[in-house]
Design a protein around this motif. Structure first.
Motif, mmCIF file in Angstrom:
data_model
loop_
_atom_site.group_PDB
_atom_site.id
_atom_site.type_symbol
_atom_site.label_atom_id
_atom_site.label_comp_id
_atom_site.label_asym_id
_atom_site.label_seq_id
_atom_site.Cartn_x
_atom_site.Cartn_y
_atom_site.Cartn_z
ATOM 1 N N GLU A 1 0.869 -1.313 -0.139
ATOM 2 C CA GLU A 1 -0.103 -0.127 -0.044
ATOM 3 C C GLU A 1 0.807 1.168 -0.096
ATOM 4 O O GLU A 1 0.330 2.191 -0.090
ATOM 5 C CB GLU A 1 -1.070 -0.151 1.238
ATOM 6 N N SER A 2 2.126 1.185 0.293
ATOM 7 C CA SER A 2 3.109 2.309 0.152
ATOM 8 C C SER A 2 2.941 2.993 -1.203
ATOM 9 O O SER A 2 3.738 3.975 -1.339
ATOM 10 C CB SER A 2 4.327 1.862 0.505
ATOM 11 N N SER B 1 0.606 5.547 1.378
ATOM 12 C CA SER B 1 0.376 4.621 2.715
ATOM 13 C C SER B 1 -1.150 4.192 2.443
ATOM 14 O O SER B 1 -1.974 4.509 1.460
ATOM 15 C CB SER B 1 0.307 5.331 4.117
ATOM 16 N N LEU B 2 -1.335 2.932 3.130
ATOM 17 C CA LEU B 2 -2.617 2.257 3.258
ATOM 18 C C LEU B 2 -4.024 3.150 3.511
ATOM 19 O O LEU B 2 -4.931 3.204 2.932
ATOM 20 C CB LEU B 2 -2.536 1.131 4.446
ATOM 21 N N LYS B 3 -3.514 4.270 4.252
ATOM 22 C CA LYS B 3 -4.545 5.324 4.522
ATOM 23 C C LYS B 3 -5.020 6.167 3.200
ATOM 24 O O LYS B 3 -6.184 6.698 3.363
ATOM 25 C CB LYS B 3 -4.105 6.234 5.661
ATOM 26 N N MET C 1 -3.224 -8.673 10.273
ATOM 27 C CA MET C 1 -3.277 -7.055 10.116
ATOM 28 C C MET C 1 -3.262 -6.551 11.396
ATOM 29 O O MET C 1 -3.797 -7.168 12.374
ATOM 30 C CB MET C 1 -4.507 -6.926 9.213
ATOM 31 N N THR D 1 -9.773 -1.484 8.560
ATOM 32 C CA THR D 1 -9.103 -2.397 7.535
ATOM 33 C C THR D 1 -9.420 -3.813 7.952
ATOM 34 O O THR D 1 -9.838 -4.572 7.064
ATOM 35 C CB THR D 1 -7.607 -2.072 7.292
ATOM 36 N N SER E 1 4.427 0.138 11.678
ATOM 37 C CA SER E 1 3.251 -0.803 11.522
ATOM 38 C C SER E 1 3.325 -2.153 10.489
ATOM 39 O O SER E 1 2.872 -3.164 10.696
ATOM 40 C CB SER E 1 2.015 0.056 11.166
ATOM 41 N N THR E 2 4.243 -1.841 9.488
ATOM 42 C CA THR E 2 4.304 -3.150 8.771
ATOM 43 C C THR E 2 5.324 -4.005 9.305
ATOM 44 O O THR E 2 4.867 -5.304 9.334
ATOM 45 C CB THR E 2 5.248 -2.447 7.420
ATOM 46 N N ASN F 1 2.912 -5.995 11.423
ATOM 47 C CA ASN F 1 2.444 -7.123 10.523
ATOM 48 C C ASN F 1 3.199 -8.301 10.193
ATOM 49 O O ASN F 1 2.617 -9.272 10.329
ATOM 50 C CB ASN F 1 1.744 -6.406 9.163
ATOM 51 N N CYS G 1 2.186 -1.226 5.124
ATOM 52 C CA CYS G 1 1.313 -0.079 5.181
ATOM 53 C C CYS G 1 1.827 1.278 4.724
ATOM 54 O O CYS G 1 1.008 2.008 4.281
ATOM 55 C CB CYS G 1 0.832 0.117 6.792
ATOM 56 N N ASP G 2 3.168 1.509 4.898
ATOM 57 C CA ASP G 2 3.686 2.711 4.250
ATOM 58 C C ASP G 2 5.250 2.424 4.345
ATOM 59 O O ASP G 2 5.781 1.542 4.690
ATOM 60 C CB ASP G 2 3.263 3.768 4.944
#
Length: 373
Positions: free
Chosen positions: A60-61, A67-69, A202, A209, A301-302, A305, A330-331
Protein backbone atom coordinates in the motif's frame (compact mmCIF):
# COMPACT_ATOMS: atom_id res chain seq x y z
CA UNK A 1 -35.32 24.37 7.67
CA UNK A 2 -34.55 23.07 4.18
CA UNK A 3 -34.04 26.06 1.87
CA UNK A 4 -35.47 24.06 -1.04
CA UNK A 5 -38.76 23.23 0.71
CA UNK A 6 -41.91 24.46 -0.98
CA UNK A 7 -45.67 24.32 -0.55
CA UNK A 8 -47.41 22.01 -3.04
CA UNK A 9 -49.36 25.04 -4.33
CA UNK A 10 -46.15 26.97 -5.00
CA UNK A 11 -45.65 27.28 -8.78
CA UNK A 12 -42.36 29.21 -8.61
CA UNK A 13 -39.42 27.71 -10.57
CA UNK A 14 -37.80 24.60 -9.14
CA UNK A 15 -34.45 25.18 -7.36
CA UNK A 16 -31.19 24.85 -9.27
CA UNK A 17 -29.41 23.08 -6.35
CA UNK A 18 -25.93 24.46 -7.12
CA UNK A 19 -24.39 22.48 -4.25
CA UNK A 20 -25.21 19.29 -6.15
CA UNK A 21 -23.18 20.53 -9.10
CA UNK A 22 -20.15 20.88 -6.83
CA UNK A 23 -20.76 17.44 -5.33
CA UNK A 24 -20.90 15.83 -8.78
CA UNK A 25 -17.62 17.46 -9.77
CA UNK A 26 -16.00 16.42 -6.49
CA UNK A 27 -17.16 12.82 -6.77
CA UNK A 28 -15.86 12.63 -10.33
CA UNK A 29 -12.43 13.76 -9.08
CA UNK A 30 -12.46 11.12 -6.34
CA UNK A 31 -13.53 8.41 -8.78
CA UNK A 32 -10.71 9.39 -11.10
CA UNK A 33 -8.19 8.98 -8.29
CA UNK A 34 -9.66 5.56 -7.46
CA UNK A 35 -9.30 4.35 -11.03
CA UNK A 36 -5.68 5.44 -11.13
CA UNK A 37 -4.50 4.16 -7.77
CA UNK A 38 -6.77 1.61 -6.12
CA UNK A 39 -5.01 -1.59 -7.22
CA UNK A 40 -1.56 -1.83 -5.61
CA UNK A 41 1.09 -4.53 -6.05
CA UNK A 42 1.04 -7.88 -4.25
CA UNK A 43 4.67 -8.66 -3.40
CA UNK A 44 5.93 -12.22 -2.85
CA UNK A 45 9.33 -12.24 -1.10
CA UNK A 46 11.27 -15.51 -1.11
CA UNK A 47 12.31 -16.87 2.30
CA UNK A 48 14.49 -19.98 2.06
CA UNK A 49 13.26 -21.40 5.35
CA UNK A 50 9.60 -21.34 4.30
CA UNK A 51 9.56 -23.58 1.23
CA UNK A 52 5.98 -24.79 1.76
CA UNK A 53 4.54 -21.52 3.04
CA UNK A 54 4.19 -18.53 0.74
CA UNK A 55 4.03 -15.03 2.22
CA UNK A 56 2.45 -12.21 0.22
CA UNK A 57 2.54 -8.52 1.10
CA UNK A 58 0.01 -6.06 -0.28
CA UNK A 59 2.14 -2.98 -0.94
CA UNK A 60 0.00 0.00 0.00
CA UNK A 61 3.02 2.29 0.09
CA UNK A 62 2.67 2.82 -3.67
CA UNK A 63 -0.48 4.94 -3.33
CA UNK A 64 -0.06 8.62 -4.31
CA UNK A 65 0.13 9.57 -0.62
CA UNK A 66 2.36 6.65 0.28
CA UNK A 67 0.22 4.57 2.63
CA UNK A 68 -2.71 2.28 3.24
CA UNK A 69 -4.63 5.31 4.54
CA UNK A 70 -5.06 6.65 1.00
CA UNK A 71 -8.01 4.26 0.56
CA UNK A 72 -9.55 5.27 3.88
CA UNK A 73 -9.15 9.00 3.28
CA UNK A 74 -10.85 8.80 -0.10
CA UNK A 75 -13.70 6.76 1.41
CA UNK A 76 -14.18 9.19 4.31
CA UNK A 77 -14.31 12.23 2.03
CA UNK A 78 -16.70 10.46 -0.36
CA UNK A 79 -18.84 9.39 2.60
CA UNK A 80 -19.07 12.99 3.82
CA UNK A 81 -20.00 14.32 0.37
CA UNK A 82 -22.66 11.68 -0.21
CA UNK A 83 -24.14 12.37 3.22
CA UNK A 84 -24.40 16.08 2.39
CA UNK A 85 -21.90 17.02 5.13
CA UNK A 86 -19.10 18.20 2.84
CA UNK A 87 -19.84 20.98 0.41
CA UNK A 88 -17.89 23.60 -1.47
CA UNK A 89 -15.67 25.48 1.00
CA UNK A 90 -16.21 23.08 3.92
CA UNK A 91 -13.21 22.87 6.26
CA UNK A 92 -12.18 19.24 6.78
CA UNK A 93 -10.87 18.29 10.23
CA UNK A 94 -9.31 15.02 11.37
CA UNK A 95 -7.79 13.45 14.47
CA UNK A 96 -4.77 11.55 13.20
CA UNK A 97 -1.32 10.30 14.16
CA UNK A 98 -0.11 11.10 10.68
CA UNK A 99 -0.72 8.92 7.64
CA UNK A 100 -4.49 9.38 7.46
CA UNK A 101 -4.04 13.13 7.70
CA UNK A 102 -1.42 13.08 4.93
CA UNK A 103 -3.90 11.34 2.64
CA UNK A 104 -6.81 13.57 3.67
CA UNK A 105 -4.69 16.66 3.02
CA UNK A 106 -4.12 15.32 -0.50
CA UNK A 107 -7.85 14.95 -1.14
CA UNK A 108 -8.64 18.32 0.46
CA UNK A 109 -6.20 19.93 -1.96
CA UNK A 110 -7.72 17.95 -4.86
CA UNK A 111 -11.13 19.40 -3.97
CA UNK A 112 -9.80 22.85 -2.97
CA UNK A 113 -11.01 22.50 0.64
CA UNK A 114 -9.27 23.74 3.82
CA UNK A 115 -7.85 20.94 6.02
CA UNK A 116 -6.77 20.84 9.67
CA UNK A 117 -5.11 17.79 11.26
CA UNK A 118 -5.16 17.32 15.05
CA UNK A 119 -2.27 15.15 16.21
CA UNK A 120 0.09 14.42 19.12
CA UNK A 121 3.33 16.42 19.22
CA UNK A 122 5.22 13.14 18.93
CA UNK A 123 4.07 12.64 15.30
CA UNK A 124 7.01 12.20 12.93
CA UNK A 125 8.38 15.42 11.44
CA UNK A 126 8.18 13.96 7.93
CA UNK A 127 4.42 13.38 8.20
CA UNK A 128 3.91 16.92 9.49
CA UNK A 129 5.93 18.25 6.58
CA UNK A 130 3.88 16.18 4.12
CA UNK A 131 0.59 17.53 5.50
CA UNK A 132 1.77 21.12 5.41
CA UNK A 133 3.27 20.63 1.96
CA UNK A 134 -0.19 19.76 0.67
CA UNK A 135 -1.68 22.91 2.14
CA UNK A 136 -2.99 21.38 5.36
CA UNK A 137 -2.57 22.86 8.83
CA UNK A 138 -1.48 20.91 11.92
CA UNK A 139 -2.90 21.45 15.41
CA UNK A 140 -0.91 19.71 18.15
CA UNK A 141 -2.03 18.18 21.44
CA UNK A 142 0.12 16.59 24.13
CA UNK A 143 -1.28 13.04 24.08
CA UNK A 144 -3.15 10.80 21.67
CA UNK A 145 -6.16 10.71 23.99
CA UNK A 146 -6.74 14.44 23.48
CA UNK A 147 -7.16 14.37 19.69
CA UNK A 148 -10.86 13.48 19.62
CA UNK A 149 -12.26 16.41 21.60
CA UNK A 150 -9.85 18.88 20.00
CA UNK A 151 -10.84 17.83 16.49
CA UNK A 152 -14.54 18.04 17.30
CA UNK A 153 -14.09 21.50 18.82
CA UNK A 154 -12.18 22.81 15.79
CA UNK A 155 -14.83 21.44 13.42
CA UNK A 156 -17.52 23.28 15.39
CA UNK A 157 -15.50 26.51 15.53
CA UNK A 158 -14.90 26.51 11.77
CA UNK A 159 -18.38 25.24 10.87
CA UNK A 160 -16.47 22.41 9.24
CA UNK A 161 -16.74 18.64 9.02
CA UNK A 162 -14.97 16.26 11.41
CA UNK A 163 -14.08 13.27 9.22
CA UNK A 164 -13.61 11.10 12.36
CA UNK A 165 -11.73 8.12 10.96
CA UNK A 166 -12.01 6.24 14.24
CA UNK A 167 -15.80 6.16 14.09
CA UNK A 168 -16.50 5.98 10.38
CA UNK A 169 -13.68 3.81 8.98
CA UNK A 170 -15.73 0.62 9.17
CA UNK A 171 -18.80 2.09 7.47
CA UNK A 172 -17.28 4.49 4.93
CA UNK A 173 -15.64 1.58 3.08
CA UNK A 174 -17.81 -0.77 1.02
CA UNK A 175 -16.72 -4.07 2.61
CA UNK A 176 -18.64 -6.19 0.07
CA UNK A 177 -16.31 -5.19 -2.76
CA UNK A 178 -16.02 -2.15 -5.04
CA UNK A 179 -12.27 -2.80 -5.29
CA UNK A 180 -11.65 -2.46 -1.57
CA UNK A 181 -8.38 -3.86 -0.23
CA UNK A 182 -9.86 -7.29 0.52
CA UNK A 183 -11.36 -7.75 -2.95
CA UNK A 184 -8.09 -6.60 -4.51
CA UNK A 185 -6.03 -9.08 -2.47
CA UNK A 186 -8.17 -12.10 -3.27
CA UNK A 187 -8.40 -11.20 -6.96
CA UNK A 188 -4.60 -10.96 -7.16
CA UNK A 189 -4.25 -14.31 -5.37
CA UNK A 190 -6.50 -16.21 -7.80
CA UNK A 191 -3.71 -17.79 -9.88
CA UNK A 192 -1.22 -18.45 -7.08
CA UNK A 193 -0.34 -21.96 -5.88
CA UNK A 194 -2.47 -21.50 -2.78
CA UNK A 195 -5.03 -18.94 -3.97
CA UNK A 196 -7.08 -18.87 -0.77
CA UNK A 197 -4.79 -17.77 2.08
CA UNK A 198 -4.88 -19.66 5.35
CA UNK A 199 -4.60 -16.36 7.19
CA UNK A 200 -4.64 -12.64 6.53
CA UNK A 201 -2.60 -10.79 9.16
CA UNK A 202 -3.27 -7.13 9.97
CA UNK A 203 -2.62 -4.65 12.77
CA UNK A 204 -5.29 -2.23 13.99
CA UNK A 205 -5.35 1.57 14.12
CA UNK A 206 -8.92 2.64 13.48
CA UNK A 207 -9.91 -1.01 13.10
CA UNK A 208 -11.45 -0.20 9.72
CA UNK A 209 -9.14 -2.35 7.57
CA UNK A 210 -9.47 -5.40 9.80
CA UNK A 211 -13.26 -4.90 9.77
CA UNK A 212 -13.26 -4.76 5.95
CA UNK A 213 -11.06 -7.85 5.69
CA UNK A 214 -13.03 -9.87 8.24
CA UNK A 215 -16.42 -8.99 6.77
CA UNK A 216 -15.32 -9.67 3.20
CA UNK A 217 -13.88 -13.08 4.13
CA UNK A 218 -17.19 -14.05 5.73
CA UNK A 219 -19.27 -12.53 2.94
CA UNK A 220 -17.39 -14.58 0.33
CA UNK A 221 -17.60 -17.71 2.54
CA UNK A 222 -13.83 -18.27 2.42
CA UNK A 223 -11.83 -20.58 4.69
CA UNK A 224 -9.33 -17.78 5.30
CA UNK A 225 -8.97 -16.59 8.89
CA UNK A 226 -8.07 -13.13 10.14
CA UNK A 227 -5.37 -12.53 12.75
CA UNK A 228 -5.08 -9.02 14.19
CA UNK A 229 -1.76 -8.05 15.78
CA UNK A 230 -1.81 -5.43 18.52
CA UNK A 231 1.02 -3.45 20.11
CA UNK A 232 2.05 -2.73 23.70
CA UNK A 233 0.18 0.47 24.48
CA UNK A 234 -3.21 -0.24 23.00
CA UNK A 235 -6.70 -1.15 24.22
CA UNK A 236 -7.67 -3.43 21.32
CA UNK A 237 -6.18 -6.72 22.57
CA UNK A 238 -7.75 -6.41 26.03
CA UNK A 239 -11.10 -5.66 24.40
CA UNK A 240 -10.81 -8.79 22.23
CA UNK A 241 -9.76 -10.91 25.20
CA UNK A 242 -12.38 -9.69 27.68
CA UNK A 243 -15.22 -8.45 25.47
CA UNK A 244 -15.14 -5.11 27.30
CA UNK A 245 -15.24 -2.16 24.87
CA UNK A 246 -14.65 0.28 27.73
CA UNK A 247 -11.04 -0.74 28.43
CA UNK A 248 -8.45 2.00 28.01
CA UNK A 249 -4.68 2.37 27.93
CA UNK A 250 -3.02 5.30 29.65
CA UNK A 251 -0.06 5.59 27.27
CA UNK A 252 0.08 6.34 23.56
CA UNK A 253 1.39 3.76 21.11
CA UNK A 254 5.01 4.07 20.00
CA UNK A 255 4.17 2.38 16.70
CA UNK A 256 2.64 5.20 14.66
CA UNK A 257 -0.69 4.56 12.98
CA UNK A 258 -1.69 1.54 15.07
CA UNK A 259 -2.68 0.90 18.67
CA UNK A 260 -5.12 3.22 20.41
CA UNK A 261 -5.70 4.41 24.00
CA UNK A 262 -9.37 3.46 23.73
CA UNK A 263 -11.39 0.89 21.80
CA UNK A 264 -12.35 2.75 18.63
CA UNK A 265 -15.93 2.44 17.32
CA UNK A 266 -14.62 0.99 14.03
CA UNK A 267 -12.86 -1.95 15.74
CA UNK A 268 -15.03 -5.05 15.25
CA UNK A 269 -13.65 -7.93 17.35
CA UNK A 270 -16.40 -10.33 16.29
CA UNK A 271 -14.98 -10.61 12.75
CA UNK A 272 -11.47 -11.36 14.07
CA UNK A 273 -10.54 -15.05 14.34
CA UNK A 274 -7.41 -14.65 16.45
CA UNK A 275 -5.50 -11.81 18.07
CA UNK A 276 -2.02 -11.49 19.54
CA UNK A 277 -0.13 -8.68 21.25
CA UNK A 278 3.58 -8.23 20.63
CA UNK A 279 6.32 -6.06 22.16
CA UNK A 280 7.10 -2.84 20.33
CA UNK A 281 10.72 -3.95 19.98
CA UNK A 282 9.48 -6.96 17.99
CA UNK A 283 7.75 -4.60 15.54
CA UNK A 284 10.94 -2.56 15.14
CA UNK A 285 13.08 -5.68 14.64
CA UNK A 286 10.69 -7.18 12.10
CA UNK A 287 10.57 -3.84 10.27
CA UNK A 288 14.35 -3.84 9.99
CA UNK A 289 14.53 -7.47 8.85
CA UNK A 290 11.87 -7.03 6.20
CA UNK A 291 13.47 -3.79 4.98
CA UNK A 292 16.78 -5.57 4.46
CA UNK A 293 15.09 -8.43 2.59
CA UNK A 294 13.03 -6.13 0.37
CA UNK A 295 15.98 -3.75 -0.19
CA UNK A 296 13.84 -0.76 0.81
CA UNK A 297 12.57 0.68 4.05
CA UNK A 298 9.13 -0.06 5.49
CA UNK A 299 7.42 1.52 8.49
CA UNK A 300 6.84 0.30 12.02
CA UNK A 301 3.26 -0.89 11.54
CA UNK A 302 4.47 -3.03 8.64
CA UNK A 303 6.96 -4.54 11.08
CA UNK A 304 4.05 -5.38 13.38
CA UNK A 305 2.24 -7.07 10.51
CA UNK A 306 5.34 -8.98 9.43
CA UNK A 307 6.16 -10.25 12.91
CA UNK A 308 2.58 -11.51 13.25
CA UNK A 309 2.87 -13.20 9.87
CA UNK A 310 6.10 -14.94 10.94
CA UNK A 311 4.41 -16.04 14.16
CA UNK A 312 1.53 -17.62 12.23
CA UNK A 313 3.99 -19.18 9.74
CA UNK A 314 5.98 -20.73 12.58
CA UNK A 315 2.86 -22.51 13.86
CA UNK A 316 2.01 -23.71 10.35
CA UNK A 317 5.52 -25.01 9.75
CA UNK A 318 5.61 -26.76 13.12
CA UNK A 319 2.32 -28.47 12.27
CA UNK A 320 3.67 -29.54 8.86
CA UNK A 321 1.13 -27.46 6.99
CA UNK A 322 1.59 -25.71 3.67
CA UNK A 323 -0.33 -22.76 2.30
CA UNK A 324 -0.24 -19.01 1.92
CA UNK A 325 -0.35 -15.99 4.21
CA UNK A 326 -1.12 -12.39 3.28
CA UNK A 327 -0.25 -9.21 5.13
CA UNK A 328 0.18 -5.54 4.28
CA UNK A 329 2.99 -3.05 3.75
CA UNK A 330 1.26 -0.06 5.31
CA UNK A 331 3.73 2.65 4.33
CA UNK A 332 7.33 3.42 3.49
CA UNK A 333 10.02 3.74 6.13
CA UNK A 334 11.21 7.04 4.68
CA UNK A 335 8.79 8.87 6.98
CA UNK A 336 10.53 7.51 10.07
CA UNK A 337 14.16 8.54 9.54
CA UNK A 338 14.10 10.49 12.82
CA UNK A 339 12.53 7.68 14.86
CA UNK A 340 12.55 3.99 13.88
CA UNK A 341 15.66 4.36 11.74
CA UNK A 342 17.45 6.59 14.25
CA UNK A 343 19.68 4.67 16.69
CA UNK A 344 19.60 7.50 19.24
CA UNK A 345 15.80 7.50 19.27
CA UNK A 346 15.73 3.70 19.64
CA UNK A 347 18.10 3.92 22.60
CA UNK A 348 15.96 6.63 24.23
CA UNK A 349 12.95 4.33 23.97
CA UNK A 350 14.90 1.43 25.47
CA UNK A 351 14.73 -0.64 22.30
CA UNK A 352 17.39 -3.26 21.57
CA UNK A 353 16.14 -4.92 18.38
CA UNK A 354 19.32 -7.00 17.82
CA UNK A 355 18.23 -10.24 19.59
CA UNK A 356 14.76 -10.04 18.03
CA UNK A 357 16.26 -9.48 14.59
CA UNK A 358 18.51 -12.50 15.05
CA UNK A 359 15.51 -14.65 16.01
CA UNK A 360 13.47 -13.54 12.98
CA UNK A 361 16.41 -13.94 10.57
CA UNK A 362 17.08 -17.46 11.88
CA UNK A 363 13.43 -18.38 11.44
CA UNK A 364 13.25 -17.09 7.87
CA UNK A 365 16.35 -19.14 7.05
CA UNK A 366 14.88 -22.37 8.41
CA UNK A 367 15.31 -22.32 12.18
CA UNK A 368 12.68 -22.28 14.89
CA UNK A 369 11.18 -18.95 15.97
CA UNK A 370 12.83 -18.73 19.38
CA UNK A 371 12.00 -15.36 20.90
CA UNK A 372 14.21 -13.46 23.36
CA UNK A 373 13.28 -13.46 27.03
Amino acid sequence: MNSHAGDCRDLSPLPECPERDWARRAIALLQGDARRSADTHLVKPVFSGLERISIYLKDESTHPTGSLKHRLARSLVLYGICNGQIMEGTTLVEASSGSTAVSEAYFARLLNLPFIAVMPRSTSRQKISDIEGMGGRCHFVESSGEVYAAAQAIAEETNGHYLDQFTFAERATDWRGNNNIAESIFAQMEHEEHPVPDWVVMSAGTGGTSATLGRYIRYKNLKTRLCVVDVEYSAFFDCYKTGDRNVTCGKGSRIEGIGRPRVEPSFMPNVVDHMIRIPDVASIAAMQVLSSRLFRKVGGSTGTNFFGTCWIASHMREAGREGSLVSIICDSGERYSETYYNNDWLAEQGFDPAPWKAAIEAFLDGGALILPE
